[in-house]
Enzyme design. Sequence first.
Site, PDB file in Angstrom:
ATOM      1  CG  ASP A 286      -2.219   0.748   0.834  1.00  6.66           C
ATOM      2  OD1 ASP A 286      -1.941   2.009   0.240  1.00  6.66           O
ATOM      3  OD2 ASP A 286      -3.702   0.313   1.543  1.00  6.66           O
TER       4      ASP A 286
HETATM    5  C1  BGC Z   1      -4.664   2.817  -0.274  1.00  6.01           C
HETATM    6  C2  BGC Z   1      -4.651   1.910  -1.745  1.00  6.01           C
HETATM    7  C3  BGC Z   1      -4.989   2.639  -2.758  1.00  6.01           C
HETATM    8  C4  BGC Z   1      -3.592   4.062  -2.395  1.00  6.01           C
HETATM    9  C5  BGC Z   1      -3.012   4.486  -3.586  1.00  6.01           C
HETATM   10  C6  BGC Z   1      -3.350   4.098   0.121  1.00  6.01           C
HETATM   11  O1  BGC Z   1      -3.633   5.203   0.875  1.00  6.01           O
HETATM   12  O2  BGC Z   1      -5.087   2.503   1.410  1.00  6.01           O
HETATM   13  O3  BGC Z   1      -6.225   1.775  -1.172  1.00  6.01           O
HETATM   14  O4  BGC Z   1      -4.487   2.022  -3.931  1.00  6.01           O
HETATM   15  O5  BGC Z   1      -3.340   4.261  -1.705  1.00  6.01           O
HETATM   16  O6  BGC Z   1      -3.897   5.230  -3.993  1.00  6.01           O
END
Ligand code: BGC
Length: 746
Positions: A286
Amino acid sequence: MGGRASPFQSGEKHTVRTKTDSVALIACLALAMGVVSTMTFCGRAGAGRPWMNRSLSAEQRANLLLHAMTLNDEIALVHGVSRKAHPFEGYAGFVPANPRLGIPALKEADGRAGVGNGAKDVTLLPAPLCASASWDTALMNEYGSVLGEEEWGKGTNVFLGPTIDIVRVPEWGRAFETYGEDPYLNGQMAAAEIKGVQSQGPIANANMYLTMNQETNRFRQNTVVDERTLQEIYLPPFQAAIQRGQVGTFMCAYVKANGIPSCENPELLTTFLRKELGFEGWVLSDWGATHSTVASAKAGLDQEMPTGRYYGQSLKAAVQDGGVSQATLNELDRRILVTMFRHGLFDKHQPGNWNTDVGSREHALFSSKAAEEGAVLLKDEDHILPLAGIRSIAVIGADGGAKPLAEGGGSSYVVAPYVVSPVEGIRNRAGKNVRVTYADGSDLAQAAKLARAASVAIVFADSWETEGADRPNLNLPRNQNQLVSIVARTNSHTVVVLNTGGAVLMPWINEVRGIVEAWYPGQEDGNTIAAILFGDVDPAGKLPLTFPRTESAVPTGTPEQWPGGTQTPHGFHVIPIHPSRMSGVEGTSVYSEKLDVGYRWYDASQVHPLFPFGYGLSYTTFKLSHLQVTPTKLDTAAGLLTQDVNVQVVVTNTGRRAGAEVVQAYVKQPAENGEPPRQLCAFAKVFLNPGQTSPVTLILRPRSFSIYDTAARQWRSPAGTYQVLVGTSSALRDLPLRNNLAVVSQ
Ligand code: BGC
């Protein structure tokens, strides 16, 4: 090497050509030995890219390419880049192409209810929780196809969804992004959506792995979970994503699991994921969830996103000084490459880019169909719905007006092309002969006046959910509870339409005649609601999570469970719930409810919720009969059952309208097994015309009669008497058909 002049200027040139030459030689030898068979192969190998031979397997192609890669090439593939260093279109993450080797760029974009990251000209679908409330896996598969088609049209080749975690905490800010509180339901929906997405080109991403069940303190929170609970509750949806959905990538989460960050947790990334569940794709972190170089690489994190803080120069240095072996780095790259080859990323032409208009009339129609199928009719006293023979309607509430709450916030946010407001949808549907008035509800007296003058009052109430913050409590925010009560007091024909991303409390439940949970319905919001209110369609949804009666009578009711905190010499310090990103302390959430997540807890504690999991009314009525379970005796001599059980039941539409029912099968295990009272093991949705009867067959897999044995580290089916309960919700009163089944050890 076919004499093609190398366009490359770097000092790597010489090494690369030498490596590629030897690869081509090995490949031609393989051809000569009959290992591979395409005649063009040597020609292409001669051109320097033997891995472009499509008749080879993904593994063979990945190995050939890997041999041609330098250390720099290998490092470049295992992390994203910043926009500043390498400008790219709107995607959330980007791994640049390698033109010399023909490796395409990885364009990773968000999308839970539509293409995210600010993309324009896309379709806003209802929230995944709404689609899941349809309990219709065919619909969820189509949902995935629509999403996949739009993402692919935008140039995305790695789709950062779906979110398949369990809703453990009712206040979780990302509940709307997921499928609900049950491992089986979530797994079925995940597999269906993933297959849909991947059928259109993009590689899907099972996120967020694992125990990502709250937003509060998400960057610093530790989760304490026992292994049986992990295996029985939190892992199964991910297992289904792998084994039924063939998902290509995983996203490790921000939180720690039992003290170790998810993205450097060998038990999660290697033991469970690869060894036990057989995942062959790649794991990306993530955004900002990578915290180390050596530990992460050794644990099995393949790709750091969004940049290369730990997997750029640091990883290169670690490989050079032996902290991370070349073999380990090769494995990370190999898993990425194999998956890219498997999904055709090297072979398919993808013409679209971030500015391509991918929305369509068909997708708008699907958005509305999905919202209709997911809407849940919670109360319909004296058949106030569908609306009939009325002369005037008062539409009340900010959510009914120009800016309805059609979606949640955070990385899943979608720029909707339009949102049809409820008052607009109702006006269009009601026609000229029905007077439709509107008040936003900020002035309670004005709202009451309007309600008094109308045949029916419809109050639209909303609750905003977003990534990054849990809801502080389960109440409808602002003055909305008061608004509902005041309107209901002045008009005895009051209906409430809820736009929420999860469960809310309803202190006014006995004051209103009708309640529809419409979730976040997407761009067709008002049209969908109007179709349901006027009965053009049957609200055919069922709750994918329990609605509690009070704030405290919930499975995670103690501060140690949620939001968690730290033990200090002065006592337990609770993490502040809002805003989550600000908390600078390490906190711990203890999963002390163990297996009793969602309805399992209500049943085990004999607490009656407001509405049980699986519940939902229809404008018509159904009767279930003739339950048959075959066989009724199973042999567990080998410890684990291998045989499926067939459950047959007959469903009849006993009303006067067409409608849909969801047949649900739960299994009650023998008390000695230590399982929750009953658990969902199969379901099927049937659409029936008035008077129509249909047989329904459900398959119960051996897992339905098993527990996870932590000592033996495997699933086992203990002998004893099990019960199969079939009906229309998880509540005992809705499970009228029951048959016993004996598991014996002979
Ligand atoms: C989220 C993810 C997301 C990523 C990219 C993160 O803050 O938890 O689900 O895919 O950001 O935007």
